[in-house]
Design a protein around this motif. Sequence first.
Motif, PDB file in Angstrom:
ATOM      1  N   ASN A   1       0.854  -1.188   0.000  1.00 25.29           N
ATOM      2  CA  ASN A   1       0.000   0.000   0.000  1.00 25.29           C
ATOM      3  C   ASN A   1       0.888   1.236   0.000  1.00 25.29           C
ATOM      4  N   ASN A   2       0.300   2.411   0.180  1.00 27.12           N
ATOM      5  CA  ASN A   2       1.099   3.638   0.077  1.00 27.12           C
ATOM      6  C   ASN A   2       2.008   3.865   1.280  1.00 27.12           C
ATOM      7  N   LYS A   3       1.926   3.004   2.298  1.00 31.56           N
ATOM      8  CA  LYS A   3       2.834   3.103   3.439  1.00 31.56           C
ATOM      9  C   LYS A   3       4.015   2.134   3.346  1.00 31.56           C
ATOM     10  N   THR A   4       3.968   1.244   2.373  1.00 31.72           N
ATOM     11  CA  THR A   4       5.023   0.236   2.249  1.00 31.72           C
ATOM     12  C   THR A   4       6.356   0.907   1.906  1.00 31.72           C
ATOM     13  N   ARG A   5       7.350   0.683   2.745  1.00 36.65           N
ATOM     14  CA  ARG A   5       8.673   1.266   2.527  1.00 36.65           C
ATOM     15  C   ARG A   5       9.706   0.208   2.156  1.00 36.65           C
ATOM     16  N   CYS A   6       9.490  -1.026   2.600  1.00 44.63           N
ATOM     17  CA  CYS A   6      10.522  -2.060   2.406  1.00 44.63           C
ATOM     18  C   CYS A   6       9.864  -3.430   2.325  1.00 44.63           C
ATOM     19  N   ILE A   7      10.455  -4.285   1.492  1.00 45.63           N
ATOM     20  CA  ILE A   7      10.093  -5.705   1.433  1.00 45.63           C
ATOM     21  C   ILE A   7      11.344  -6.496   1.797  1.00 45.63           C
ATOM     22  N   VAL A   8      11.223  -7.368   2.787  1.00 47.18           N
ATOM     23  CA  VAL A   8      12.351  -8.194   3.211  1.00 47.18           C
ATOM     24  C   VAL A   8      12.283  -9.529   2.481  1.00 47.18           C
ATOM     25  N   LEU A   9      13.363  -9.855   1.782  1.00 53.69           N
ATOM     26  CA  LEU A   9      13.467 -11.127   1.057  1.00 53.69           C
ATOM     27  C   LEU A   9      14.647 -11.919   1.606  1.00 53.69           C
TER      28      LEU A   9
ATOM     29  N   GLU B   1      11.009 -15.930 -10.390  1.00 54.48           N
ATOM     30  CA  GLU B   1      10.256 -15.357  -9.274  1.00 54.48           C
ATOM     31  C   GLU B   1      10.835 -14.001  -8.862  1.00 54.48           C
ATOM     32  N   LEU B   2      12.154 -13.881  -8.891  1.00 43.41           N
ATOM     33  CA  LEU B   2      12.799 -12.616  -8.559  1.00 43.41           C
ATOM     34  C   LEU B   2      12.513 -11.564  -9.628  1.00 43.41           C
ATOM     35  N   GLU B   3      12.503 -11.974 -10.883  1.00 46.54           N
ATOM     36  CA  GLU B   3      12.162 -11.039 -11.966  1.00 46.54           C
ATOM     37  C   GLU B   3      10.738 -10.509 -11.802  1.00 46.54           C
ATOM     38  N   ASP B   4       9.837 -11.371 -11.380  1.00 39.80           N
ATOM     39  CA  ASP B   4       8.443 -10.953 -11.178  1.00 39.80           C
ATOM     40  C   ASP B   4       8.341  -9.961 -10.018  1.00 39.80           C
ATOM     41  N   ILE B   5       9.103 -10.204  -8.951  1.00 40.03           N
ATOM     42  CA  ILE B   5       9.106  -9.273  -7.819  1.00 40.03           C
ATOM     43  C   ILE B   5       9.682  -7.928  -8.246  1.00 40.03           C
ATOM     44  N   ALA B   6      10.773  -7.970  -9.007  1.00 39.92           N
ATOM     45  CA  ALA B   6      11.394  -6.731  -9.487  1.00 39.92           C
ATOM     46  C   ALA B   6      10.426  -5.937 -10.352  1.00 39.92           C
ATOM     47  N   GLN B   7       9.692  -6.630 -11.204  1.00 42.19           N
ATOM     48  CA  GLN B   7       8.720  -5.953 -12.069  1.00 42.19           C
ATOM     49  C   GLN B   7       7.611  -5.304 -11.236  1.00 42.19           C
ATOM     50  N   LEU B   8       7.206  -5.987 -10.171  1.00 39.73           N
ATOM     51  CA  LEU B   8       6.167  -5.451  -9.290  1.00 39.73           C
ATOM     52  C   LEU B   8       6.628  -4.185  -8.567  1.00 39.73           C
ATOM     53  N   VAL B   9       7.890  -4.159  -8.158  1.00 41.39           N
ATOM     54  CA  VAL B   9       8.398  -3.098  -7.280  1.00 41.39           C
ATOM     55  C   VAL B   9       9.061  -1.965  -8.059  1.00 41.39           C
ATOM     56  N   ARG B  10       9.573  -2.245  -9.236  1.00 41.37           N
ATOM     57  CA  ARG B  10      10.347  -1.249  -9.983  1.00 41.37           C
ATOM     58  C   ARG B  10       9.577   0.065 -10.145  1.00 41.37           C
ATOM     59  N   GLY B  11      10.262   1.161  -9.802  1.00 39.65           N
ATOM     60  CA  GLY B  11       9.664   2.475  -9.950  1.00 39.65           C
ATOM     61  C   GLY B  11       8.840   2.926  -8.754  1.00 39.65           C
ATOM     62  N   ARG B  12       8.524   2.010  -7.846  1.00 39.05           N
ATOM     63  CA  ARG B  12       7.798   2.395  -6.631  1.00 39.05           C
ATOM     64  C   ARG B  12       8.807   2.855  -5.577  1.00 39.05           C
ATOM     65  N   GLU B  13       8.350   3.617  -4.610  1.00 38.86           N
ATOM     66  CA  GLU B  13       9.232   4.088  -3.538  1.00 38.86           C
ATOM     67  C   GLU B  13       9.321   3.035  -2.447  1.00 38.86           C
TER      68      GLU B  13
ATOM     69  N   PHE C   1      12.006  -0.111  -0.954  1.00 37.18           N
ATOM     70  CA  PHE C   1      13.299  -0.788  -0.933  1.00 37.18           C
ATOM     71  C   PHE C   1      13.092  -2.298  -0.846  1.00 37.18           C
ATOM     72  N   ILE C   2      14.040  -3.037  -1.418  1.00 39.68           N
ATOM     73  CA  ILE C   2      14.158  -4.475  -1.186  1.00 39.68           C
ATOM     74  C   ILE C   2      15.346  -4.691  -0.264  1.00 39.68           C
ATOM     75  N   LEU C   3      15.110  -5.331   0.880  1.00 37.61           N
ATOM     76  CA  LEU C   3      16.215  -5.773   1.725  1.00 37.61           C
ATOM     77  C   LEU C   3      16.392  -7.264   1.445  1.00 37.61           C
ATOM     78  N   ALA C   4      17.443  -7.603   0.707  1.00 31.40           N
ATOM     79  CA  ALA C   4      17.697  -8.988   0.305  1.00 31.40           C
ATOM     80  C   ALA C   4      18.716  -9.594   1.268  1.00 31.40           C
ATOM     81  N   ASP C   5      18.228 -10.403   2.184  1.00 34.27           N
ATOM     82  CA  ASP C   5      19.110 -11.067   3.148  1.00 34.27           C
ATOM     83  C   ASP C   5      19.588 -12.378   2.520  1.00 34.27           C
ATOM     84  N   GLU C   6      20.823 -12.355   2.015  1.00 36.95           N
ATOM     85  CA  GLU C   6      21.357 -13.474   1.239  1.00 36.95           C
ATOM     86  C   GLU C   6      22.500 -14.163   1.983  1.00 36.95           C
ATOM     87  N   ILE C   7      22.403 -14.199   3.316  1.00 41.68           N
ATOM     88  CA  ILE C   7      23.475 -14.749   4.136  1.00 41.68           C
ATOM     89  C   ILE C   7      23.725 -16.235   3.835  1.00 41.68           C
TER      90      ILE C   7
END
Length: 382
Positions: A159-167, A182-194, A196-202
Amino acid sequence: MEHLINKKVKHIEISGIRKFFNMVADTKDMVSLTIGQPDFPTPDHVKEAGKRAIDENFTSYTHNAGDLRLRKAACSFVKKKYQLTYNPESEVIVTSGASEAIDITLRTILEEDSEVILPGPVYPGYEPIVTLCGAKPVYADITKNQFRMTAEVIERYINNKTRCIVLPYPSNPTGVSLTKKELEDIAQLVRGREIFILADEIYSELAFDQAHTSIATILKEQTIVINGLSKSHSMTGWRIGLLFAPETIAKHILKVHQYNVTCASSLSQMAALEALTIGIDDAIPMKQEYMHRREYVYDRLKNMGLEVVKPDGAFYFFVKMPSVNMNSFDFALALVEKSGVAVVPGSAFSSYGEGYFRISFAYSMDLLKDGLDRIESYIQSI
């Protein structure tokens, strides 16, 4: 004086993983399959590099972002492994473990009332930081989607309050990863919106069945990548994390890092430099052993009649509880009391983990066999 404590701090809890582990740690003759601690020692050549750093008096502060040699090595590592390109001068920060990297990222990008979308279930280290920032954690239910945090799932919570998605992927606690599509689909969904993606790839070096893809190869401008040496090189106690982000983002995160810890341990940085260069492939034999353990644990759990999704990476199984009239905490406690085996109750990973329990297979085959024998014995008795 307790009434003067920050209310946000009062309302957060110690990690459910640690809480349960600490509660049962003194139980005699117990097999613990709880903690995500690799049972391999830190590679000898890495330990020697740490010793040399002491002998050579490399015991002073480094650059806030970390020794430049290490930052260059970190950038070379992710370039070779994941085709990521970052400027070592301005787009990587060496942190005191991945946990600090998560903390300083969220404190930099969040404001009061902003929202963070988290997969549910998820590692419990994100929600308290989100809460301390005055932001709101929003859990996306992935229990009916084979634990996959897909664009279709995420879209329902934006929604308009979403600031970050943790992956976090491969995931703790499920071991499930995400495909490139699946990552390409997420990128397409988020691209251009305000957003952030926090990608925890530990756990990126412990991807079993497919090469790990970083979403930063698809959406670098909105992504902050968290990685580190704890899982790949069995260096949990050395506390070295790595944060990668575009300079326009990293320069602000660096300010929070500076006032938080000044810099990561200089001694650990030299061990990490060795790990990322000479030890660039140190994770491979560990991964092969984890894969062997995965197959064994999976077969045992299925033969017990338990419902489980086979993990793509990391070293966890998130197992559906058998049909019993108790919650996950009481089930885990009964396992300790009746059979002397400790697992982590699913409720430690948000309310969406209720009805499950987590097993770590970062343990020797002998311990895994003993622990699974005890679990099987208990299940047969109920």
